[in-house]
Design a protein around this motif. Sequence first.
Motif, PDB file in Angstrom:
ATOM      1  N   SER A  33      22.816   4.665   2.598  1.00 42.23           N
ATOM      2  CA  SER A  33      22.369   4.019   3.832  1.00 42.23           C
ATOM      3  C   SER A  33      20.876   4.273   4.034  1.00 42.23           C
ATOM      4  O   SER A  33      20.349   5.298   3.594  1.00 42.23           O
ATOM      5  N   GLU A  35      19.198   5.150   6.510  1.00 41.55           N
ATOM      6  CA  GLU A  35      18.875   6.372   7.272  1.00 41.55           C
ATOM      7  C   GLU A  35      18.842   7.607   6.382  1.00 41.55           C
ATOM      8  O   GLU A  35      18.277   8.632   6.751  1.00 41.55           O
ATOM      9  N   GLN A  36      19.483   7.530   5.207  1.00 42.32           N
ATOM     10  CA  GLN A  36      19.501   8.686   4.302  1.00 42.32           C
ATOM     11  C   GLN A  36      18.245   8.776   3.446  1.00 42.32           C
ATOM     12  O   GLN A  36      18.075   9.728   2.698  1.00 42.32           O
ATOM     13  N   ASN A  37      17.372   7.739   3.523  1.00 46.34           N
ATOM     14  CA  ASN A  37      16.112   7.816   2.780  1.00 46.34           C
ATOM     15  C   ASN A  37      15.224   8.864   3.452  1.00 46.34           C
ATOM     16  O   ASN A  37      15.031   8.840   4.671  1.00 46.34           O
ATOM     17  N   TRP A  40      12.588   8.069   6.066  1.00 42.37           N
ATOM     18  CA  TRP A  40      13.055   7.765   7.436  1.00 42.37           C
ATOM     19  C   TRP A  40      12.549   8.820   8.419  1.00 42.37           C
ATOM     20  O   TRP A  40      12.280   8.541   9.584  1.00 42.37           O
ATOM     21  N   LYS A  41      12.382  10.075   7.938  1.00 41.03           N
ATOM     22  CA  LYS A  41      12.005  11.184   8.829  1.00 41.03           C
ATOM     23  C   LYS A  41      10.518  11.197   9.158  1.00 41.03           C
ATOM     24  O   LYS A  41      10.088  11.927  10.046  1.00 41.03           O
ATOM     25  N   GLU A  57      10.700   5.072   9.521  1.00 42.27           N
ATOM     26  CA  GLU A  57      11.816   4.241   9.967  1.00 42.27           C
ATOM     27  C   GLU A  57      11.397   2.775  10.083  1.00 42.27           C
ATOM     28  O   GLU A  57      12.097   1.877   9.597  1.00 42.27           O
ATOM     29  N   MET A  61      12.831  -0.312   7.893  1.00 37.97           N
ATOM     30  CA  MET A  61      13.532  -1.413   8.557  1.00 37.97           C
ATOM     31  C   MET A  61      12.840  -2.753   8.291  1.00 37.97           C
ATOM     32  O   MET A  61      13.498  -3.797   8.192  1.00 37.97           O
ATOM     33  N   THR A  76      26.151  -0.752   0.152  1.00 43.16           N
ATOM     34  CA  THR A  76      25.836   0.579   0.668  1.00 43.16           C
ATOM     35  C   THR A  76      26.812   1.584   0.073  1.00 43.16           C
ATOM     36  O   THR A  76      28.022   1.470   0.258  1.00 43.16           O
ATOM     37  N   GLU A 149      26.515  13.147   3.672  1.00 41.46           N
ATOM     38  CA  GLU A 149      27.150  12.748   4.939  1.00 41.46           C
ATOM     39  C   GLU A 149      28.645  12.485   4.803  1.00 41.46           C
ATOM     40  O   GLU A 149      29.404  12.688   5.743  1.00 41.46           O
TER      41      GLU A 149
END
Length: 269
Positions: A33, A35-37, A40-41, A57, A61, A76, A149
């Motif tokens: 997903s 968000e797991q890249n 993203w942080k 992010e 996106m 995914t 996750e």
Amino acid sequence: MTDIIIIGGGPAGVSAALTAKNRGKSVKIISNSVEQNNLWKSKSVENYPGMSNASGESILMTFRKQIEDAGIEVVTGRALNALSMGGYFSVSVGQDYFDCKALILAFGIVQQSTYPGEQDFLGRGVSYCATCDGMLYRGRKVAVIGLNEEAESEAEFLRSIGCEVEYFDKNRAKKFEIKGRDTVTELVADGTAYPVDGVFILRSTIAPSSFLAGLEVVNGHIITDSDMRTSVTGVYAAGDCTGRPYQIARAVGQGNTAALSACEYLDKK
Ligand SMILES: Cc1cc2nc3c(=O)[nH]c(=O)nc-3n(C[C@H](O)[C@H](O)[C@H](O)COP(=O)(O)OP(=O)(O)OC[C@H]3O[C@@H](n4cnc5c(N)ncnc54)[C@H](O)[C@@H]3O)c2cc1C
């Protein structure tokens, strides 16, 4: 069969996908997903042209929207490995297989080193996928090292099919060693030995050397030539998985080159 499968939906994978699609190839991205890249942080990226002071992010996106707008399919999930089938490749994701004529590896840098015994017992008690291999351990005792996750739900799946599960999250133990004879007999966690028949190591990434047989890897980085060809014919690599500097601009450039090389390979086939 898909022309090109790309493993990894970060900057390198997205760039490769857009280029290959523009060249008229059918393309599929397989990636964890968004968000797991790790990007993203990031609160602010200042050195990527065209996106001034953007967060990781928002960059990811924006990339994702471009992929959707281009009609590129995204699966995914975590790709476990790829097999060369003599003329094409088969990529496994959980219990599903996806076939392609050419493969682009863009799965970023794999930070974790493997545990002692992990490579020795891979396929002989060590597994990276509970839903794929869990049935082999029905009614037996297994350990799960849960680093991604999905780990808790995979451990739950193992319990549901009758495995006795010893679960280790990031806080329970830090150092692991896998021991055995022909197959796994115990997991040593922070010095304590647990007798088990199997060890499931659930990370969000797979070491390149375990991903595809014959892939030349040095110090965790996939070796490529300047056209992003790897040591395996029909397989290309791009981005952080090929080495430093770990930068978005480099990843995007290499993704573009890898896709052009893959298209050329397919056109000559
Ligand atoms: C906090 C932070 C801040 C940063 N700031 C900057 C900056 O300011 N400027 C800059 O240029 N660079 C920056 N970087 C570096 C930049 O993020 C990377 O160089 C870039 O993202 C590399 O792109 P990539 O596509 O090669 O790999 P990634 O972006 O790592 O993408 C790989 C993707 O593949 C997925 N994946 C991995 N294995 C599998 C598998 N087996 N199956 C399915 N999916 C898989 C990963 O989860 C990930 O989503 C930063 C990185 C971090 C972590």
